[in-house]
Design a protein around this motif. Structure first.
Motif, short mmCIF file in Angstrom:
data_model
loop_
_atom_site.label_atom_id
_atom_site.label_comp_id
_atom_site.label_asym_id
_atom_site.label_seq_id
_atom_site.Cartn_x
_atom_site.Cartn_y
_atom_site.Cartn_z
N TYR A 89 4.17 -4.01 -9.04
CA TYR A 89 4.37 -2.55 -9.03
C TYR A 89 5.31 -2.16 -7.91
O TYR A 89 5.07 -2.51 -6.74
CB TYR A 89 3.03 -1.85 -8.87
CG TYR A 89 3.10 -0.34 -8.87
CD1 TYR A 89 3.41 0.36 -10.02
CD2 TYR A 89 2.84 0.39 -7.70
CE1 TYR A 89 3.46 1.75 -10.02
CE2 TYR A 89 2.89 1.77 -7.69
CZ TYR A 89 3.21 2.45 -8.87
OH TYR A 89 3.26 3.83 -8.85
N GLU B 159 5.75 4.42 -6.32
CA GLU B 159 5.03 4.99 -5.18
C GLU B 159 3.53 4.78 -5.34
O GLU B 159 2.98 4.98 -6.44
CB GLU B 159 5.34 6.49 -5.09
CG GLU B 159 4.66 7.18 -3.91
CD GLU B 159 5.11 8.63 -3.74
OE1 GLU B 159 5.72 9.18 -4.68
OE2 GLU B 159 4.85 9.18 -2.66
N ILE B 160 2.88 4.37 -4.29
CA ILE B 160 1.42 4.27 -4.32
C ILE B 160 0.85 5.68 -4.30
O ILE B 160 1.23 6.50 -3.45
CB ILE B 160 0.88 3.43 -3.15
CG1 ILE B 160 1.38 1.98 -3.28
CG2 ILE B 160 -0.64 3.48 -3.09
CD1 ILE B 160 1.01 1.08 -2.12
N LYS B 161 -0.03 5.96 -5.23
CA LYS B 161 -0.66 7.28 -5.31
C LYS B 161 -2.18 7.11 -5.29
O LYS B 161 -2.69 6.04 -5.65
CB LYS B 161 -0.21 8.01 -6.57
CG LYS B 161 1.29 8.32 -6.52
CD LYS B 161 1.76 9.09 -7.72
CE LYS B 161 3.28 9.30 -7.60
NZ LYS B 161 3.85 9.88 -8.81
N VAL C 47 -6.77 0.34 -3.22
CA VAL C 47 -6.82 1.65 -2.58
C VAL C 47 -8.29 2.07 -2.46
O VAL C 47 -8.94 2.36 -3.47
CB VAL C 47 -6.04 2.69 -3.41
CG1 VAL C 47 -6.11 4.06 -2.76
CG2 VAL C 47 -4.59 2.25 -3.61
N VAL D 290 -3.33 -1.98 -6.97
CA VAL D 290 -1.86 -2.00 -6.94
C VAL D 290 -1.44 -3.44 -7.25
O VAL D 290 -1.74 -4.37 -6.49
CB VAL D 290 -1.32 -1.56 -5.57
CG1 VAL D 290 0.20 -1.63 -5.55
CG2 VAL D 290 -1.81 -0.15 -5.23
N ASP D 291 -0.80 -3.60 -8.40
CA ASP D 291 -0.40 -4.93 -8.85
C ASP D 291 0.81 -5.43 -8.06
O ASP D 291 1.63 -4.64 -7.58
CB ASP D 291 -0.03 -4.87 -10.34
CG ASP D 291 -1.20 -4.40 -11.20
OD1 ASP D 291 -2.16 -5.17 -11.33
OD2 ASP D 291 -1.15 -3.25 -11.69
N ASN E 155 -10.98 6.13 -8.95
CA ASN E 155 -10.93 4.79 -9.52
C ASN E 155 -11.14 3.72 -8.46
O ASN E 155 -10.63 2.61 -8.58
CB ASN E 155 -9.58 4.57 -10.22
CG ASN E 155 -8.40 4.83 -9.30
OD1 ASN E 155 -8.47 5.71 -8.45
ND2 ASN E 155 -7.33 4.09 -9.45
N GLY F 70 -8.62 1.53 -6.30
CA GLY F 70 -7.43 1.52 -7.15
C GLY F 70 -6.70 0.20 -6.96
O GLY F 70 -6.65 -0.34 -5.86
O1 LIG Z 1 -5.01 3.90 -7.09
C1 LIG Z 1 -3.99 3.46 -7.64
C2 LIG Z 1 -4.06 2.62 -8.76
C3 LIG Z 1 -2.88 2.21 -9.33
N1 LIG Z 1 -1.66 2.56 -8.81
C4 LIG Z 1 -0.42 2.07 -9.40
C5 LIG Z 1 -0.21 0.61 -9.01
C6 LIG Z 1 -0.66 -0.17 -10.18
O2 LIG Z 1 0.00 -1.41 -10.28
C7 LIG Z 1 -0.32 0.78 -11.32
C8 LIG Z 1 -1.16 0.61 -12.53
O3 LIG Z 1 -2.51 0.74 -12.18
P1 LIG Z 1 -3.67 0.39 -13.22
O4 LIG Z 1 -3.39 -0.92 -13.88
O5 LIG Z 1 -4.96 0.53 -12.50
O6 LIG Z 1 -3.54 1.61 -14.22
P2 LIG Z 1 -3.46 1.64 -15.81
O7 LIG Z 1 -4.07 2.90 -16.22
O8 LIG Z 1 -4.03 0.36 -16.39
O9 LIG Z 1 -1.89 1.73 -16.04
P3 LIG Z 1 -0.89 0.64 -16.59
O10 LIG Z 1 -1.00 0.72 -18.07
O11 LIG Z 1 0.45 1.09 -16.06
O12 LIG Z 1 -1.29 -0.70 -16.05
O13 LIG Z 1 -0.52 2.10 -10.79
C9 LIG Z 1 -1.60 3.37 -7.68
O14 LIG Z 1 -0.53 3.70 -7.18
N2 LIG Z 1 -2.76 3.80 -7.13
#
Ligand SMILES: O=c1ccn([C@H]2C[C@H](O)[C@@H](COP(=O)(O)OP(=O)(O)OP(=O)(O)O)O2)c(=O)[nH]1
Ligand SMILES: [Mg+2]
Length: 159
Positions: free
Chosen positions: A95, A98-100, A70, A91-92, A86, A89
């Motif tokens: 996942y 919803e994409i945010k 993102v 998106v794995d 971030n 961002g």
């Molecule tokens: O801008 C973003 C970034 C992430 N995501 C969603 C998809 C991604 O697969 C998930 C987890 O993102 P990330 O690994 O960056 O976050 P985290 O803080 O490490 O959370 P987690 O512990 O769930 O991995 O959140 C979004 O929708 N938008």
């Protein structure tokens, strides 16, 4: 399989998407664009320095070996100081939520107002490598070595 007129004729990968709201399928504005635009499903007002987690109304299922990133839109960044906290961002592939987008108004003075349907960010789908991290006693030498963080110069700022 749903189709959309705005989808590129030649694509490198098919990505399943669900529309969780009345939003368009993310689209590339021009042939050859790397990013497909995401819209906000809500009205948002960001005061100077404020951030918000903004829903886009889409969720996707990427094939294994891909991720989507993102990114901010440069026009909003230049005109209003709007960025993605971030950025990019991640998106794995697994996942399904919803994409945010975590938007941040970096402007010191002006609020940013976004309305439902505005394009707020762009999604770049990419192949990604998964690494096996092998613990070693020492690493092979390199020309750069441990130099970084401005070690090559070209930096005129003073503190
Ligand atoms: O801008 C973003 C970034 C992430 N995501 C969603 C998809 C991604 O697969 C998930 C987890 O993102 P990330 O690994 O960056 O976050 P985290 O803080 O490490 O959370 P987690 O512990 O769930 O991995 O959140 C979004 O929708 N938008
Ligand atoms: Mg994570």
């Amino acid at each position: 399989m749903p189709t959309d007129d705005k989808q590129p004729e030649h694509a490198d990968v098919d990505v399943l998407i669900t529309l969780l709201d009345d939003v368009p399928v993310p689209a590339y504005s021009h042939p050859g664009d790397a990013g497909a635009d995401l819209v906000t499903t809500v009205d948002v007002r960001l005061a100077p320095g404020e951030r918000a987690l903004v829903p886009t109304g889409v969720s996707i299922a990427l094939p294994d070996g891909y991720a989507a990133f993102v990114h901010p839109r440069s026009g909003l960044a230049t005109r209003h100081g709007l960025t993605v906290v971030n950025a990019p961002g991640t998106v794995d592939a697994g996942y399904r939520g919803e994409i945010k987008v975590t938007l941040l108004n970096t402007d010191a003075h002006e609020a940013v107002e976004l309305h439902r349907g505005d394009r707020i960010a762009q999604l770049v789908v990419q192949k990604v490598e998964r690494a096996r991290f092998l613990v070693a006693e020492r690493l092979p030498g390199s020309h750069r070595g441990s130099g970084g963080f401005g070690s090559s110069g070209g930096w005129s700022a003073t503190t």
